[in-house]
Design a protein around this motif. Sequence first.
Motif, mmCIF file in Angstrom:
data_model
loop_
_atom_site.group_PDB
_atom_site.id
_atom_site.type_symbol
_atom_site.label_atom_id
_atom_site.label_comp_id
_atom_site.label_asym_id
_atom_site.label_seq_id
_atom_site.Cartn_x
_atom_site.Cartn_y
_atom_site.Cartn_z
ATOM 1 N N VAL A 35 0.760 -1.345 -0.045
ATOM 2 C CA VAL A 35 0.056 -0.007 -0.106
ATOM 3 C C VAL A 35 0.772 1.286 -0.026
ATOM 4 O O VAL A 35 0.651 2.258 -0.695
ATOM 5 C CB VAL A 35 -0.915 0.016 1.100
ATOM 6 N N ASP A 36 1.884 1.310 0.850
ATOM 7 C CA ASP A 36 2.739 2.450 0.799
ATOM 8 C C ASP A 36 3.643 2.519 -0.473
ATOM 9 O O ASP A 36 3.712 3.758 -0.926
ATOM 10 C CB ASP A 36 3.890 2.464 1.927
ATOM 11 N N CYS A 37 3.911 1.451 -1.013
ATOM 12 C CA CYS A 37 4.623 1.395 -2.450
ATOM 13 C C CYS A 37 3.607 2.098 -3.458
ATOM 14 O O CYS A 37 4.069 2.984 -4.223
ATOM 15 C CB CYS A 37 4.977 0.052 -2.755
ATOM 16 N N LYS A 38 2.308 1.786 -3.276
ATOM 17 C CA LYS A 38 1.516 2.374 -4.232
ATOM 18 C C LYS A 38 1.110 3.836 -4.070
ATOM 19 O O LYS A 38 0.966 4.467 -5.034
ATOM 20 C CB LYS A 38 -0.121 1.406 -4.035
ATOM 21 N N LYS A 39 1.289 3.965 -2.660
ATOM 22 C CA LYS A 39 0.933 5.787 -2.451
ATOM 23 C C LYS A 39 1.893 6.498 -2.974
ATOM 24 O O LYS A 39 1.906 7.493 -3.617
ATOM 25 C CB LYS A 39 1.012 5.897 -0.872
ATOM 26 N N LYS A 40 3.295 6.097 -2.960
ATOM 27 C CA LYS A 40 4.344 6.730 -3.612
ATOM 28 C C LYS A 40 4.256 6.787 -5.255
ATOM 29 O O LYS A 40 4.351 8.010 -5.667
ATOM 30 C CB LYS A 40 5.869 5.953 -3.255
ATOM 31 N N LEU A 41 3.815 5.555 -5.634
ATOM 32 C CA LEU A 41 3.522 5.557 -7.208
ATOM 33 C C LEU A 41 2.655 6.757 -7.846
ATOM 34 O O LEU A 41 2.725 7.471 -8.501
ATOM 35 C CB LEU A 41 3.123 4.264 -7.646
ATOM 36 N N PHE A 42 1.503 6.797 -6.793
ATOM 37 C CA PHE A 42 0.343 7.630 -6.945
ATOM 38 C C PHE A 42 0.850 8.969 -7.074
ATOM 39 O O PHE A 42 0.335 9.741 -8.000
ATOM 40 C CB PHE A 42 -0.836 7.330 -5.973
ATOM 41 N N GLU A 43 1.644 9.387 -6.145
ATOM 42 C CA GLU A 43 2.146 10.691 -5.994
ATOM 43 C C GLU A 43 2.824 11.063 -7.263
ATOM 44 O O GLU A 43 2.686 12.134 -7.874
ATOM 45 C CB GLU A 43 2.999 10.987 -5.044
ATOM 46 N N ASN A 44 3.912 10.163 -7.535
ATOM 47 C CA ASN A 44 4.749 10.482 -9.036
ATOM 48 C C ASN A 44 3.791 10.504 -10.181
ATOM 49 O O ASN A 44 4.170 11.285 -11.012
ATOM 50 C CB ASN A 44 5.987 9.676 -8.713
ATOM 51 N N MET A 45 2.929 9.657 -10.028
ATOM 52 C CA MET A 45 2.158 9.346 -11.536
ATOM 53 C C MET A 45 1.350 10.663 -11.405
ATOM 54 O O MET A 45 1.426 11.405 -12.757
ATOM 55 C CB MET A 45 1.229 8.196 -11.342
ATOM 56 N N THR A 46 0.553 11.077 -10.487
ATOM 57 C CA THR A 46 -0.318 12.301 -10.563
ATOM 58 C C THR A 46 0.548 13.585 -10.917
ATOM 59 O O THR A 46 0.045 14.550 -11.622
ATOM 60 C CB THR A 46 -1.311 12.623 -9.379
#
Length: 325
Positions: free
Chosen positions: A264-275
């Motif tokens: 989940v934390d890994c996905k949160k980081k991805l979400f930040e960079n993607m957005t």
Amino acid sequence: MNKIFSGIQPTGEIHIGNYVGAIRNWIGLVDDYDCIYSVVDYHAITVDYEADQFQERVLETALNLLACGLDPQKCRIMVQSQVPEHTELAWVFNCVTPIGEVERMTQFKEKSKQHRANINMGLMDYPVLQAADILVYKAGFVPVGEDQVQHVELTREIARKFNSRFQPIFPEPQVILSCAAKILGVDGKSKMSKTLNNYIGLLEAEESIWEKLRTAVTDVKRVRRKDPGCPEDCNIFTMHTAFSPDTMIPELDKGCRRADIGCVDCKKKLFENMTAELGPIRERASALRSQPDYIRDVLKSGAESCRDEAQQTMEEVRSVLGLYR
Ligand code: AQP
């Protein structure tokens, strides 16, 4: 200047696989190459589609390309059907392409399974038209995702067959692959695709992107938080390589293998960079929506300039074929 050709189908919403696998690469090439990028509408009619919405789809695809940052002052953006020489050359190439070569194409086999009720000649002939798209401009390079590599290999084969049967007028084009040449869908199984419902749209709202990432499949062997993961088996990690800074990747790799970081934390980081990357694209897209005439002008001048070159190639082709003139 070396020439580049690549295309995208107006088959639906453009997704982040199309973006990192192809379009972002296209943008990086415009300063060093003479680039032609096409909305390939004749390819899109090989599957069922809504004719009354098709023009809008084509314009929406062009809008997406402009919103991503393709600069029409530095490259040509055109619609395939506006230059009929593409389909004319495809017929000629049909006559040098062995049927066995197109029957064995992976995309044809996959699309035949997806569209069992409509396995038409166009679906099988798709890579031959693609060869014509590329060679009608004598392009030497083709930036595409991994799924299209086989088709570019066939393009080289078609060029070789034509050149040896008639005269050596066509180059054998090379693929240019991006750093993220294959993004899987959020199901973690099949390639992210417009027509499979497994994609994250390029212009999708942030809440919806997070919902898809939150529930996206990761390394299936990592069942509990404390289980170590294999980044090479995780589509979220692949997406990180496409959207996150290079400096973050080794840290994520290590964190996953040692179970220091949870999915989940890994996905949160991805979400930040993607957005952070997609936000400005969404803003440009919404500004472009009020400028349909500008988009039409870009496509018109792209087609006009491409038509001249395509006509020259076809003159040469007709001549070496010995057609009545
Ligand atoms: N999942 C992907 N990862 C990396 N690159 C991808 N591309 C497509 N999917 C991925 C690349 O995007 C370019 C344009 O693709 P296309 O519109 O010609 O059609 P496609 O490859 O068939 O893409 P879709 O989304 O799967 O469309 P549908 O569902 O309509 O068939 C190509 O360079 C492709 O490699």
